[in-house]
Design a protein around this motif. Structure first.
Motif, PDB file in Angstrom:
ATOM      1  N   THR A 103       0.750  -1.330  -0.117  1.00  0.00           N
ATOM      2  CA  THR A 103       0.109  -0.082   0.238  1.00  0.00           C
ATOM      3  C   THR A 103       0.923   1.399  -0.100  1.00  0.00           C
ATOM      4  O   THR A 103       2.262   1.149   0.215  1.00  0.00           O
ATOM      5  CB  THR A 103      -0.896  -0.038   1.229  1.00  0.00           C
ATOM      6  N   ASP A 104       0.153   2.331  -0.179  1.00  0.00           N
ATOM      7  CA  ASP A 104       0.729   3.781  -0.001  1.00  0.00           C
ATOM      8  C   ASP A 104       1.879   3.903  -0.938  1.00  0.00           C
ATOM      9  O   ASP A 104       2.819   4.721  -0.749  1.00  0.00           O
ATOM     10  CB  ASP A 104       1.300   3.917   1.557  1.00  0.00           C
ATOM     11  N   GLN A 105       1.500   3.516  -2.292  1.00  0.00           N
ATOM     12  CA  GLN A 105       2.251   3.797  -3.293  1.00  0.00           C
ATOM     13  C   GLN A 105       2.052   4.961  -4.157  1.00  0.00           C
ATOM     14  O   GLN A 105       0.674   5.026  -4.323  1.00  0.00           O
ATOM     15  CB  GLN A 105       2.632   2.721  -4.498  1.00  0.00           C
ATOM     16  N   ARG A 106       2.741   5.911  -4.491  1.00  0.00           N
ATOM     17  CA  ARG A 106       2.239   7.198  -5.212  1.00  0.00           C
ATOM     18  C   ARG A 106       2.548   7.178  -6.390  1.00  0.00           C
ATOM     19  O   ARG A 106       3.629   6.742  -7.105  1.00  0.00           O
ATOM     20  CB  ARG A 106       2.992   8.370  -4.390  1.00  0.00           C
ATOM     21  N   TRP A 107       1.570   8.057  -7.302  1.00  0.00           N
ATOM     22  CA  TRP A 107       1.976   8.238  -8.877  1.00  0.00           C
ATOM     23  C   TRP A 107       1.647   9.438  -9.117  1.00  0.00           C
ATOM     24  O   TRP A 107       0.944  10.079  -8.338  1.00  0.00           O
ATOM     25  CB  TRP A 107       0.859   7.255  -9.517  1.00  0.00           C
ATOM     26  N   GLY A 108       2.191  10.148 -10.099  1.00  0.00           N
ATOM     27  CA  GLY A 108       1.995  11.686 -10.324  1.00  0.00           C
ATOM     28  C   GLY A 108       2.620  11.872 -11.725  1.00  0.00           C
ATOM     29  O   GLY A 108       3.587  11.259 -12.220  1.00  0.00           O
ATOM     30  N   THR A 109       2.092  12.612 -12.315  1.00  0.00           N
ATOM     31  CA  THR A 109       2.537  13.172 -13.774  1.00  0.00           C
ATOM     32  C   THR A 109       3.765  13.887 -13.685  1.00  0.00           C
ATOM     33  O   THR A 109       3.876  15.021 -13.037  1.00  0.00           O
ATOM     34  CB  THR A 109       1.700  13.909 -14.582  1.00  0.00           C
ATOM     35  N   THR A 110       4.796  13.433 -14.300  1.00  0.00           N
ATOM     36  CA  THR A 110       6.148  13.940 -14.322  1.00  0.00           C
ATOM     37  C   THR A 110       6.178  15.563 -15.382  1.00  0.00           C
ATOM     38  O   THR A 110       6.261  16.609 -15.066  1.00  0.00           O
ATOM     39  CB  THR A 110       7.208  13.268 -14.981  1.00  0.00           C
ATOM     40  N   ASN A 111       5.308  15.451 -16.485  1.00  0.00           N
ATOM     41  CA  ASN A 111       5.056  16.128 -17.267  1.00  0.00           C
ATOM     42  C   ASN A 111       3.816  16.494 -17.469  1.00  0.00           C
ATOM     43  O   ASN A 111       2.990  15.613 -17.443  1.00  0.00           O
ATOM     44  CB  ASN A 111       5.934  16.047 -18.714  1.00  0.00           C
ATOM     45  N   ILE A 123      -5.394  22.212 -23.317  1.00  0.00           N
ATOM     46  CA  ILE A 123      -5.182  22.419 -21.976  1.00  0.00           C
ATOM     47  C   ILE A 123      -4.037  21.700 -21.474  1.00  0.00           C
ATOM     48  O   ILE A 123      -4.166  20.474 -22.308  1.00  0.00           O
ATOM     49  CB  ILE A 123      -6.316  22.829 -21.210  1.00  0.00           C
ATOM     50  N   ARG A 124      -3.292  21.847 -20.605  1.00  0.00           N
ATOM     51  CA  ARG A 124      -2.251  20.969 -19.967  1.00  0.00           C
ATOM     52  C   ARG A 124      -2.892  20.664 -18.460  1.00  0.00           C
ATOM     53  O   ARG A 124      -3.318  21.609 -17.836  1.00  0.00           O
ATOM     54  CB  ARG A 124      -1.051  21.738 -19.892  1.00  0.00           C
ATOM     55  N   LEU A 125      -2.865  19.373 -18.264  1.00  0.00           N
ATOM     56  CA  LEU A 125      -3.308  18.880 -16.995  1.00  0.00           C
ATOM     57  C   LEU A 125      -2.060  18.258 -16.129  1.00  0.00           C
ATOM     58  O   LEU A 125      -1.298  17.563 -16.788  1.00  0.00           O
ATOM     59  CB  LEU A 125      -4.515  17.905 -17.035  1.00  0.00           C
ATOM     60  N   ARG A 126      -2.274  18.343 -14.858  1.00  0.00           N
ATOM     61  CA  ARG A 126      -1.409  17.430 -13.761  1.00  0.00           C
ATOM     62  C   ARG A 126      -2.130  16.636 -13.110  1.00  0.00           C
ATOM     63  O   ARG A 126      -3.380  17.077 -12.712  1.00  0.00           O
ATOM     64  CB  ARG A 126      -0.056  18.289 -13.373  1.00  0.00           C
ATOM     65  N   GLY A 127      -1.785  15.388 -12.520  1.00  0.00           N
ATOM     66  CA  GLY A 127      -2.372  14.675 -11.674  1.00  0.00           C
ATOM     67  C   GLY A 127      -1.698  14.019 -10.917  1.00  0.00           C
ATOM     68  O   GLY A 127      -0.593  13.553 -10.997  1.00  0.00           O
ATOM     69  N   PHE A 128      -2.137  13.479  -9.663  1.00  0.00           N
ATOM     70  CA  PHE A 128      -1.289  12.479  -8.541  1.00  0.00           C
ATOM     71  C   PHE A 128      -2.452  11.955  -7.842  1.00  0.00           C
ATOM     72  O   PHE A 128      -3.666  12.260  -7.558  1.00  0.00           O
ATOM     73  CB  PHE A 128      -0.485  13.603  -7.751  1.00  0.00           C
ATOM     74  N   GLY A 129      -1.798  10.959  -7.315  1.00  0.00           N
ATOM     75  CA  GLY A 129      -2.653   9.996  -6.291  1.00  0.00           C
ATOM     76  C   GLY A 129      -1.882   8.997  -5.675  1.00  0.00           C
ATOM     77  O   GLY A 129      -0.859   8.710  -5.486  1.00  0.00           O
ATOM     78  N   LYS A 130      -2.769   7.974  -5.267  1.00  0.00           N
ATOM     79  CA  LYS A 130      -2.031   6.714  -4.753  1.00  0.00           C
ATOM     80  C   LYS A 130      -2.738   5.485  -5.440  1.00  0.00           C
ATOM     81  O   LYS A 130      -3.654   5.397  -6.128  1.00  0.00           O
ATOM     82  CB  LYS A 130      -2.232   6.626  -3.134  1.00  0.00           C
ATOM     83  N   TYR A 131      -1.959   4.286  -5.132  1.00  0.00           N
ATOM     84  CA  TYR A 131      -2.257   3.172  -5.571  1.00  0.00           C
ATOM     85  C   TYR A 131      -1.809   1.985  -4.593  1.00  0.00           C
ATOM     86  O   TYR A 131      -0.826   2.222  -4.079  1.00  0.00           O
ATOM     87  CB  TYR A 131      -1.866   2.858  -7.065  1.00  0.00           C
TER      88      TYR A 131
END
Length: 356
Positions: A103-111, A123-131
């Protein structure tokens, strides 16, 4: 010491892994890789045990307690060509695999992710979260990922998993066709769709994606400022009042600038005068709205009819001929003595009595 370890290795009776490490795998330290036939194997919940014979996967055991014999080790028995059960040691590598949720693994957009929105265009989007993930096929996971390593931590595979997720999120957001303003309303739905979308790639390396969460999808700062301005205008309602307010705020900031020097002083004086004018305009009531109904000017009504000079038939003030006798409408005349206007047909002035 070597002789003692050898003798100890010949009498290993219990094979188990008491998890006290963050590693996903654990290689049982058998001396000279010798395991005694008839030893007890304990595999706890959220574990699996892989037996290797000369680098080849011989058997995989799930949770439970086993007494190693030819009956419950059919693959290894076939490889060794044992016809009967006996207690002689055999050489094998035993690798335990942790199958619990990581658990508690993180992901996020580098670009930033570039996509087309129905309202804002490109448009340009950024996102992040967990998995979270877990090993669901220990043998496949060993073949595709960790091989024969004696230690393998989640950090050693997190980069690969993050790339799978970020690449898939770009497609997920574009295919959803959800306006960016409404993304926050669909985080749960998008998270469930993400699990379905990424699962096949996780399964290909012996893993299962158990949790995928989108915590935030953000816009570039300049786009967020434009959205804030639009929201402010919608809240303000009255555009004229909003513009006056914005102008007053800008002038106030300019007047309060301590580093403007002489130019700042001039701006300050001008700002003060302008703010006074704006305040006066904002405080001055609407001349029409402030009047009572009796004070509101009423448009002039049309004049009453006048009698014809010949037949006394009522005539419209704008008519040039009488509709009754056809006589030409007499022009207005005035008394030569007092200047009183004389109505058609009058024989004496009503003001001074002079004969017309």
């Amino acid at each position: 010491m070597g002789l003692f370890s050898f003798i100890k290795g010949q009498f290993i009776e219990v094979i188990e892994w008491m998890e006290n490490t963050e590693s996903i795998i654990y290689q049982f330290p058998a001396y000279d890789h010798a395991i005694k036939m008839g030893a007890k194997l304990i595999v706890r919940e959220s574990q699996a045990a892989i037996f290797l014979n000369e680098g080849q996967i011989a058997d995989v055991f799930g949770p439970g307690t086993y007494t190693l014999s030819t009956q419950n080790m059919p693959v290894l028995t076939a490889l060794k060509s044992w016809a009967h059960a006996f207690n002689s040691p055999f050489k094998a590598d035993v690798i335990f695999v942790n199958t619990a949720n990581i658990t508690d693994q993180r992901w996020g957009t580098t670009n930033p992710v570039i996509m087309r929105d129905q309202e804002f265009g490109i448009i340009r989007l950024r996102g992040f979260g967990k998995y979270a993930f877990k090993v669901n096929d220990p043998a496949l996971f060993m073949k595709e990922v960790f091989g024969t390593k004696s230690h393998f931590s989640p950090e050693q595979i997190s980069g690969t998993l993050k790339s799978i997720i970020v690449s898939g999120v770009s497609d997920l957001l574009a295919e959803s066709r959800i306006p960016i303003i409404d993304f926050a309303l669909h985080y749960d739905e998008l998270s469930q769709q993400g699990i379905t979308k990424f699962q096949s790639q996780f399964n290909a390396i012996g893993l299962e994606l158990t949790i995928f969460l989108i915590e935030n999808i953000s816009l570039p700062e300049d786009v967020e400022k434009m959205i804030d301005k639009r929201s402010s205008m919608n809240i303000a309602g009255n555009l004229d009042a909003y513009m006056k307010f914005q102008t007053a705020e800008a002038l106030r900031e300019a007047a309060n600038n301590p580093d403007g020097g002489a130019a700042g002083t001039g701006v300050g004086l001008g700002a003060g005068m302008a703010m006074g004018q704006i305040a006066g305009q904002m405080m001055r009531p609407d001349p029409v709205q402030s009047q009572t109904p009796s004070q509101v000017p009423v448009p002039p009504q049309a004049d009453h009819t006048v009698p014809c000079g010949s037949c006394q038939h009522p005539m419209s003030p704008t008519a040039k001929f009488c509709s009754e006798c056809g006589a030409v409408r007499a022009e207005k005349s005035f008394c030569s003595e007092c200047g009183q206007q004389l109505e058609p047909g009058m024989k004496f002035c009503s003001g001074c009595g002079t004969k017309v």
